[in-house]
Design an enzyme around this catalytic site. Structure first.
Site, PDB file in Angstrom:
ATOM      1  N   ASP A  63      34.723  45.585  42.967  1.00 49.95           N
ATOM      2  CA  ASP A  63      35.173  44.704  41.894  1.00 49.95           C
ATOM      3  C   ASP A  63      34.486  45.114  40.597  1.00 49.95           C
ATOM      4  OD1 ASP A  63      36.560  43.465  43.859  1.00 49.95           O
ATOM      5  OD2 ASP A  63      35.567  41.518  43.692  1.00 49.95           O
TER       6      ASP A  63
ATOM      7  N   ASP B 228      46.882  35.082  45.952  1.00 46.18           N
ATOM      8  CA  ASP B 228      45.595  34.397  46.017  1.00 46.18           C
ATOM      9  C   ASP B 228      45.871  32.910  46.080  1.00 46.18           C
ATOM     10  OD1 ASP B 228      44.569  36.961  45.557  1.00 46.18           O
ATOM     11  OD2 ASP B 228      44.648  36.660  43.395  1.00 46.18           O
TER      12      ASP B 228
END
Length: 243
Positions: A8, A130
């Site tokens: 990330d 998500d």
């Protein structure tokens, strides 16, 4: 099942967030390329990259780091999400050597983009869903819609997407285990390969996903960075499962 390390990217660094909160970031490295090399050395068969700044900005911010990783490992499949809102961005990433572009927010707000992308870049598009309490979130998880993840996933069944990455926001970065029931429910509701994300914290989570069946892959972040999960051991378990 394959185990996929997550890298990330925030402000050029490798970080992990808790429940997607940018203010709650743990920095693990300031060298994304070295981090990618580390996971390659540990036996990674694919890398999952996320441009966190891009997810909020709506356009790539850490593209340079992504491109450098793709160039350094031309034979390693790489998937990138975060800030992908148009075909041009997808084209640039694929031209740089990225294998799959993950469309998240834009898939929810502009489903036609997914269809266009699948036609234009066949075999190179993944949808990222998500969810919080089963409802799809967008804009770097800053907004929660009224759309169920399962129903949203069904919209993309016939588009030609290569996979769906399903993340349970409540579990992400919290080291509390995967939401196996919700992930399996999604996997059995659609014909698209499902990649589990959010909460993978130990080898037991990998085993639980294997026992549940129907899951193509599992993304792991904080657990491998904090040595709670050994990437090589996890992949070995997957390879030997069901032999």
């Amino acid at each position: 099942m394959i185990v996929i390390p997550a890298i990330d990217l925030k402000d050029g660094q490798c970080v992990r967030l808790r429940q997607g909160e940018m203010e709650d970031a743990t920095v693990f490295s300031d060298d994304p390329l070295a981090t990618a090399q580390h996971w390659v050395d540990q036996g990674a068969r694919r890398l999952h990259l996320v441009d966190l700044n891009g997810a909020f900005a709506g356009n790539p911010v850490n593209g340079e780091a992504v491109n450098a990783i793709a160039k350094a490992f031309p034979d390693l499949p790489v998937q990138i999400g975060g800030g992908i809102r148009d075909l041009k961005t997808i084209e640039r990433y694929l031209d740089a050597g990225v294998t799959w572009a993950i469309i998240g927010t834009a898939a929810v707000k502009n489903p036609e983009l997914v269809r266009e992308a699948c036609r234009e870049f066949e075999g190179h598009i993944i949808v990222g869903l998500d969810a919080k309490d089963g409802l799809v979130a967008t804009e770097g998880w800053a907004e929660v819609s009224d759309q169920q993840a399962t129903e949203m996933a069904k919209r993309f069944e016939d588009c030609g997407v290569s996979a769906i990455v399903y993340t349970d926001i409540a579990r992400d970065g919290m080291m509390q285990g995967v939401n196996v029931p919700a992930t399996v429910e999604l996997a059995r509701a659609v014909r698209v390969p499902i990649i589990a994300s959010g909460g993978v914290s130990s080898i037991d989570d990998i085993r639980e996903l294997l026992e549940a069946g129907d899951i193509y892959g599992a993304i792991t972040g904080r657990a491998i960075y904090e040595d709670k999960l050994d990437l090589g051991e996890a992949q070995k378990l997957c390879d030997e499962w069901g032999k």
